[in-house]
Design an enzyme around this catalytic site. Structure first.
Site, PDB file in Angstrom:
ATOM      1  N   CYS A   1       0.789  -1.257   0.047  1.00 49.63           N
ATOM      2  CA  CYS A   1       0.033  -0.075  -0.080  1.00 49.63           C
ATOM      3  C   CYS A   1       0.716   1.322  -0.032  1.00 49.63           C
ATOM      4  CB  CYS A   1      -0.941   0.019   1.134  1.00 49.63           C
ATOM      5  SG  CYS A   1      -0.095   0.174   2.802  1.00 49.63           S
TER       6      CYS A   1
ATOM      7  N   CYS B   1      -0.937  -2.088   5.766  1.00 49.40           N
ATOM      8  CA  CYS B   1      -1.023  -3.443   5.345  1.00 49.40           C
ATOM      9  C   CYS B   1      -0.100  -4.349   5.845  1.00 49.40           C
ATOM     10  CB  CYS B   1      -1.251  -3.695   3.743  1.00 49.40           C
ATOM     11  SG  CYS B   1       0.175  -3.450   2.833  1.00 49.40           S
TER      12      CYS B   1
ATOM     13  N   GLN C   1      -1.458 -18.765   1.248  1.00 53.33           N
ATOM     14  CA  GLN C   1      -2.261 -19.016   0.169  1.00 53.33           C
ATOM     15  C   GLN C   1      -1.856 -18.386  -1.144  1.00 53.33           C
ATOM     16  OE1 GLN C   1      -6.639 -18.792   0.684  1.00 53.33           O
ATOM     17  NE2 GLN C   1      -6.539 -20.034   2.645  1.00 53.33           N
TER      18      GLN C   1
ATOM     19  N   CYS D   1      -6.819 -13.548   1.812  1.00 54.69           N
ATOM     20  CA  CYS D   1      -6.982 -14.884   1.455  1.00 54.69           C
ATOM     21  C   CYS D   1      -7.708 -16.053   2.784  1.00 54.69           C
ATOM     22  CB  CYS D   1      -5.468 -15.565   0.704  1.00 54.69           C
ATOM     23  SG  CYS D   1      -5.308 -14.531  -0.661  1.00 54.69           S
TER      24      CYS D   1
ATOM     25  N   VAL E   1      10.962  14.838  12.030  1.00 54.29           N
ATOM     26  CA  VAL E   1      10.291  13.208  11.928  1.00 54.29           C
ATOM     27  C   VAL E   1      11.144  12.351  12.637  1.00 54.29           C
ATOM     28  CG1 VAL E   1      10.426  11.845   9.810  1.00 54.29           C
ATOM     29  CG2 VAL E   1       9.848  14.067   9.605  1.00 54.29           C
TER      30      VAL E   1
ATOM     31  N   GLY F   1       5.798  12.491  20.792  1.00 51.14           N
ATOM     32  CA  GLY F   1       5.640  13.827  20.398  1.00 51.14           C
ATOM     33  C   GLY F   1       5.148  14.326  19.086  1.00 51.14           C
TER      34      GLY F   1
ATOM     35  N   GLY G   1     -14.630 -18.895 -10.774  1.00 51.02           N
ATOM     36  CA  GLY G   1     -16.107 -19.646 -10.663  1.00 51.02           C
ATOM     37  C   GLY G   1     -15.918 -20.891  -9.839  1.00 51.02           C
TER      38      GLY G   1
ATOM     39  N   GLN H   1      -9.771 -21.861   2.143  1.00 55.15           N
ATOM     40  CA  GLN H   1     -10.720 -21.258   1.203  1.00 55.15           C
ATOM     41  C   GLN H   1     -11.756 -20.991   1.678  1.00 55.15           C
ATOM     42  OE1 GLN H   1     -10.017 -20.376  -2.459  1.00 55.15           O
ATOM     43  NE2 GLN H   1      -8.209 -20.179  -1.088  1.00 55.15           N
TER      44      GLN H   1
ATOM     45  N   GLU I   1     -15.289 -19.885  -3.867  1.00 50.43           N
ATOM     46  CA  GLU I   1     -16.137 -18.830  -3.876  1.00 50.43           C
ATOM     47  C   GLU I   1     -17.450 -19.003  -2.916  1.00 50.43           C
ATOM     48  OE1 GLU I   1     -16.679 -16.432  -7.799  1.00 50.43           O
ATOM     49  OE2 GLU I   1     -16.371 -18.348  -8.426  1.00 50.43           O
TER      50      GLU I   1
END
Length: 1251
Positions: free
Chosen positions: A19, A24, A88, A126, A209, A300, A1001, A1116, A1183
């Protein structure tokens, strides 16, 4: 930043880009450094995408490659996560490994709480997290049944890498001010406080920083530029932690982790009265960011940023903390109060002044203090509203002596309710005071209706709900003061084998597209996208972009040698916009440069002049008003609907909306195109689900035959449908760039651009009319579905069709009419997503099922059960269905979940708790595996046997985490009768297996497995005579003899597919080759004051036939369920009224994290239910279980029903999905929601719209 340096300069590609904003955890590394004060070596996890290399002077960095590999030895963390089936797609695995490794370096025997905390900053799309946790908790001597703990390499802390001695020597040398000079930025790293103060005099505007968690994202995502940056992290004075009689003083550069450890130590030694503020701060720190952020972010920086979403500032202010400031002119102490937060930017502190430390006082006897927050996700998410409140009473009374109320999230910075404080002093702590306080807070803490972030009414409600929670808490305190046995061991089918790439993914050795090394002259592409939703392009000026150093070219539609159009069911769309744009995010041109940074800078210099066009259609309702639809619109009808409605006991009408969903695959869209230099040949390396379509599109765009284009897919770091069509479009543009420049070109989208350009799951609107009998039996349904397709049709009509074919979910509906329409709007085109229209359509069905229960007064489980498909019957498409295992799943789930006992317990709990409610729901699922056109489902494979006996397989399936390659190897191992170690799958490529179909599918193993089986059987048939002649020979003997006899050791296999289709004219067909059945029961607890919810328990029972690999399949199921949980309860895309996507990264868009997994999570596979329609009696599993995540939503709705009934509100109410904290809170309805001011729609422009 450290991340690009590791990946491009050192070629350490195990550390991934996910990201770029620290949200992440894919880029997690371990940093080891010497503490400036204690001089102890400290190991901590950090996000490489946020770490400036200059800040690492004197530190050691360990990446996943450094702790173990397959060529040396695996580290126990790598081995255990892999063997516990916790990898996965594998893209997040190196980050998970390094987070856990960093924990073990500090705590070799961690607790469950420490593991949970360590992984809190890592996202996985996953697995559903359970197998990752399973691998990690083995270090706590805990183990599950899907792997054998005794085979693990033991953890030996004495064998870990030592801190480099050279860095120890460097730390002992005299420290001096360091200066790093870049092309645009100068970085100073002073060694003493005096040097720092002098630098602030010289560079008063330079930011300080430490962790780069504020300035870094501002510079990257908001275009803020600082020519000078000062890093004070080496100064010992800023890391000091001291204590005295009044409290703790914590150095401003101390990390939040250091603050957490300091407060924990103090709490363990102090009395409860003295540590009230410390405990409140710890409560906030436990959910603030992930471990990587807390390890680097400074206290800070958190304070000085004055961020409205700071979790700490309201609590620190309420607790009476003091800021210790210093400059060349001296020091001063100022209270952290309203004067600090309300002062204009940069005016409270003098330009040359710095924050040295923060004094956090001990609480006094009689102090009552609370920290409150509510976020979209329970952990690692910025708060929507946060608060710190403290009250003191006159001794021995309930009369308010003093009170402090601070809020975050409802203004530009932390807000102090001063007028409320003044009015409440002297009041008794009772109901009258509460009512007055709420009115005062609503008057004082005001939010305009168009406030940034939206959710205005919810935020207003939270301000008074928080105060009420505080009131109750103090009132309570005042009261207190007063597999088969005979199967050969060599046969791997049915065994929980580890994912074939799991180990390599855990070590970082698994190669993804962007991990491939650059070739000489390779260019990087950056897309220039539209920032208007519907407009004419008046002019484009590239001159400034082309003048920048490193910029090679700009690619436009005029550069495309072939077609610039993609054909869809309803018209075509341009790859690169020509004269008009139809959505924000449409690609107009592509800038090429020597580095990604140069390309990004140049893309920002492209000047485009627009002329706005009308209409701008963004929502489903606007599309309906403008009759803006894609064709064809579909309809199915069965039975006599009019008669059924007339004879029904009751008729009910309603509508419900379900929002879209971002794929958020961990690996963003990634493509490399390498021209080969002759005959127009190109190699395309990419992460796609559909290499053949990409091949054809690239060929068409380049105006060459498909045989000149080879697409290679090694593995994909998550896809979920988002890398089916969209990747091909990006690859085609990248190929044009490669052809024009005659150089290799790499396209890797940043997370924000990926989310902006590629679309996601379709938002849906369902309008329904249902007829039913008083016993709950459904007799008639008339329902219309509308999806928001976006600016091109993509797969949207097909998504509508799949939804219509499966809208019955698991129920028998005798009389039915259903219509489906894809709406054409000016949003980025939505596309395929796991479930492909089924979750949205089935959700609408479950919505009216739950409402029938309310209308009839029957328990919802009874209404669902009486309408289930039973035995052998027909669907509304007149297709035969055998639903016997559906009933088995239902009954087993009811039993395993102890449904009725828990229902009684929940009713008792809800009677005794007014502000907290529990809910329970059980949801069935009938998911089709098949196709709606005859050609879909065909597959081919190529199997080679080499003379050493090893076997190489090529097939058309793409490995994207679902384990298709692993299962294919298991199938080949069984068919050939050889160990699985002899079998290898290299990659999916169009020159090995042509004309492949999309991997999706849940068909991958079904069809490709059959093709591989066919090829293997051909080879075995050829070897039979040799085996018969030498029955005692080995596999290698037989193979070599075949070669000597000139018998081919290579074979193709082919599977014709299912030959199924739907006739839309007749409204019938047999698209499902078979069905996957499942049932989920979930229990939740909601907080009626904030809208927060906890997922307490989920039981899932699935019929997946005879599993080829139970570990992969359960993974899954769990992963799909958690993704569905996100769809229905957490994940929410926000668009502006102008069509601009707000949520463009993990900071704004929340997917489920470890904290969202149900506290008790049980998955069972129905036993002894072979499926005669697929390979080895198995079923597709990728799915189906996603929809079962809706059981969490309906459990929430059940809890809300209890709350509303108790408050005298209607039990029949609309709860649009997702059931976010905002929607939960506002659905509860009470005196507080009634108090808030309401803004009349149409009198203001909302910050965000519901598309």
């Amino acid at each position: 930043m450290l991340l690009p340096y590791l990946r491009r300069n050192l070629l350490l590609t195990g550390t991934k880009y996910g990201c770029g904003g620290g949200g992440c955890g894919a880029c997690t590394v371990m940093v080891s450094s010497i503490h400036p004060v204690t001089k102890k070596i400290h190991h901590y996890s950090a996000n490489a995408c946020l770490l400036p290399i200059c800040s690492l002077q004197g530190a050691a960095v360990t990446t996943v490659e450094g702790i173990g590999s397959t060529t040396t030895r695996l580290h126990p963390v790598q081995e255990r996560i892999a063997k516990a089936h916790g990898s996965q797609c594998g893209f997040c695995t190196p980050g998970m490994v390094m987070s856990m490794y960093s924990l073990l370096r500090n705590h070799p025997e961690p607790t469950m709480e420490q593991i949970h905390e360590a992984l809190g900053g890592n996202l996985c799309r996953c697995t559903g997290y359970r197998p990752i946790m399973d691998g990690c908790v083995t270090f706590c001597n805990m183990c599950t049944g899907l792997f054998k703990e005794e085979s693990f390499v033991p953890l030996d802390p004495s064998q870990e890498l030592i801190f480099p001695p050279s860095l120890l020597l460097l730390d002992n040398e005299n420290k001096t001010n360091l200066k790093f000079q870049g092309e645009r930025i100068t970085w100073f790293s002073p060694a003493s406080l005096q040097e720092l103060l002098q630098l602030k005099v010289t560079y008063p505007k330079a930011p300080l920083v430490v962790g780069n968690t504020v300035v870094g994202p501002e510079m990257k995502f908001r275009g803020v530029f600082h020519p000078v940056i000062i890093f004070p992290g080496r100064i010992a004075d800023l890391h000091l932690v001291t204590k005295d009689d009044t409290g703790l003083t914590v150095g401003a550069a101390c990390s939040l982790t250091t603050l957490q450890a300091t407060l924990n130590e103090a709490v363990s030694t102090l009395s409860k009265d003295k540590s009230i503020l410390f405990r409140a701060l710890l409560q906030q720190l436990s959910t603030l960011g992930g471990a990587q952020i807390r390890n680097t972010a400074s206290l800070g920086g958190n304070i000085i940023s004055r961020s409205t979403t700071s979790d700490l500032n309201p609590v620190l202010a309420a607790g009476g903390c003091t800021l210790n400031l210093a400059s060349k002119d001296g020091t001063r102490q100022v209270p952290l109060d309203d004067s600090f937060f309300s002062a204009p930017a940069n005016s409270f502190l003098k330009a040359e002044e710095i924050l040295v430390s923060i004094h956090i006082p001990y609480s006094m006897k009689g102090d009552h203090l609370s920290a409150l927050r509510q976020a979209q996700r329970r952990e690692n998410a910025l708060p929507i509203v946060t608060a710190g409140m403290k009250v003191q009473f006159e001794e021995g009374t309930d009369i308010v002596k003093d009170i402090h109320i601070f809020y975050g999230g409802v203004g530009a910075s932390t807000v102090c309710a001063k007028a409320t404080r003044k009015a409440l002093i002297g009041k008794h702590w009772n109901e009258d005071m509460l009512g007055e306080a709420c009115r005062l807070i609503l008057d004082e803490v005001s939010l305009p209706p168009s406030a940034p972030g939206g959710m205005v009414e919810y935020k207003r409600t939270l301000t008074i709900s928080f105060f009420f929670k505080f009131y109750l808490e103090i009132l309570q305190q005042l009261d207190q003061l007063n597999v088969p046995e005979d199967q050969p061991l060599q046969d791997p089918v049915g065994r929980p084998l580890v994912h074939r790439s799991g180990i390599k993914q855990a070590t970082g050795e698994a190669v993804y597209t962007d991990d491939m090394p650059c070739v000489a002259g390779e260019l990087f592409v950056r897309f220039v996208t539209s920032f208007r939703a519907h407009a004419k392009i008046v002019s484009i000026d590239y001159s400034e972009a082309l003048a920048l150093p490193g910029v090679a070219d700009v690619i436009t539609a005029d550069d495309v040698p072939g077609t610039n159009e993609c054909t869809h069911d309803d018209g075509s769309a341009f790859l690169l916009a020509r004269d008009k744009v139809f959505c924000v995010g449409q690609i107009i041109c592509a800038v090429l440069a020597d580095t990604p940074e140069q390309a990004k800078k140049a893309a920002a210099k492209v000047k485009i002049v627009y002329e706005d066009l009308e209409p701008v259609i963004l929502t489903i309702e606007e599309a309906m008003n403008h009759n803006s639809f894609y064709k064809p619109q579909r309809q199915l009808e069965v039975g006599n609907l009019d008669e059924a409605f007339q004879t029904a006991d009751q008729v009910h009408e309603g509508e419900v909306h379900i929002s879209g969903q971002e794929h958020f695959y961990m690996e963003t869209q990634s493509i490399r195109v390498v021209p080969k230099g002759e005959d127009g040949e190109v190699d395309v390396y990419l992460a796609t689900q559909d290499p053949t379509t990409t091949q054809g599109l690239v060929a068409a765009v380049l105006n060459v035959p498909s045989n000149r284009v080879v697409c290679h897919v090694k593995r994909v770091g998550g896809a979920f449908g988002g890398k089916a069509t969209k990747t091909g479009y990006l690859a085609a543009i990248t190929a044009v760039a490669a052809k024009k420049t005659k150089r290799a070109v790499r396209c890797v989208l940043e997370r924000g651009d990926d989310m902006l350009i590629t679309g996601g799951r379709h938002p849906y609107l369902g309008k329904y009319k249902v007829g039913f009998m008083n016993d709950g039996r459904v007799t008639a349904v008339d329902v219309s579905y509308y999806n928001n397709a976006g600016s091109t049709s993509d797969d949207s009509v097909l998504v509508v069709e799949v939804g219509l074919m499966n809208m019955d979910n698991a129920y028998k509906i005798p009389n039915l009419r259903c219509k489906g329409t894809a709406c054409k709007t000016n949003l980025p085109s939505n596309t395929a997503f796991r479930g492909f229209g089924y979750p949205q359509a089935a959700f609408v069905t479950e919505t009216w099922m739950s409402e029938i229960a309310i209308k009839t007064g029957l328990p919802p489980e009874k209404v669902r059960e009486i309408n289930l498909h039973r035995g052998i019957g027909q669907t509304h498409l007149k297709q035969e269905i055998d639903a016997r295992t559906l009933i088995m799943c239902w009954n087993e789930c009811m039993e395993k979940s102890s449904y009725y006992n828990r229902r009684l317990a929940i009713e008792e709990f809800n009677k005794q708790n007014y502000w907290k409610k529990k809910g329970l729901a059980i949801i069935p699922m009938k998911f089709p595996i098949g196709s709606i056109v005859k050609f879909f489902g065909q597959a081919a494979a190529l199997v080679h046997i080499y003379l050493d006996g090893s076997v190489l397989i090529s097939h058309g399936g793409v490995e994207m985490g679902q384990g298709v390659h692993t299962k294919i190897m298991q199938i080949a191992s069984r068919e050939l009768g050889i160990p699985i170690s002899e079998v290898h799958v290299c990659e999916t490529s169009t020159d090995s297996v042509p004309n492949t179909l999309t991997s999706g599918g849940s068909l991958g193993t079904d069809v490709n497995g059959m093709a591989v089986k066919s090829a293997c059987q051909t080879l075995i048939k050829r070897l039979e005579p040799i085996k018969e002649a030498n029955p005692k020979g080995s596999w290698k003997d037989w193979v070599n003899e075949a070669f000597l006899q000139s018998i081919s050791l290579s074979a193709t296999g082919y599977f014709r597919g299912f030959g199924r289709e739907v006739n839309w004219e007749k409204g019938e067909g047999d698209p499902a080759h078979y069905f996957v059945f499942g049932v989920a029961c979930s229990e939740v607890e909601i907080d009626c004051l904030t809208g927060d919810h906890k997922n307490l328990r989920t039981d899932i029972v699935m019929d997946i036939g005879c599993s080829i690999n139970p570990a992969v399949d359960i993974g899954q199921i769990e992963g799909a369920f958690v993704q569905g949980l996100g769809l229905f309860t957490i994940e929410e895309l926000k668009f502006s009224p102008q069509g601009v996507l707000y949520s463009r990264g993990p900071a704004q868009y929340k997917i489920p994290a470890v904290c969202d997994v149900p506290e008790q999570f049980y998955v069972s596979l129905l036993a002894n239910v072979p499926n005669p329609h697929a390979i080895y009696s198995s079923k597709g599993v990728g799915e189906p279980a996603l929809f079962l995540g809706s059981s969490i939503y309906f459990a929430i709705k059940d809890a809300l029903t209890y709350a509303r009934k108790e408050r005298g509100l209607s039990e029949l109410f609309t709860l649009n999905s997702p059931a976010t904290p905002e929607k939960i809170r506002m659905a509860c309805g009470d005196k507080f929601t009634n108090m808030i001011p309401r803004d009349e729609p149409g009198t203001y422009v909302p910050w965000a719209i519901n598309v």
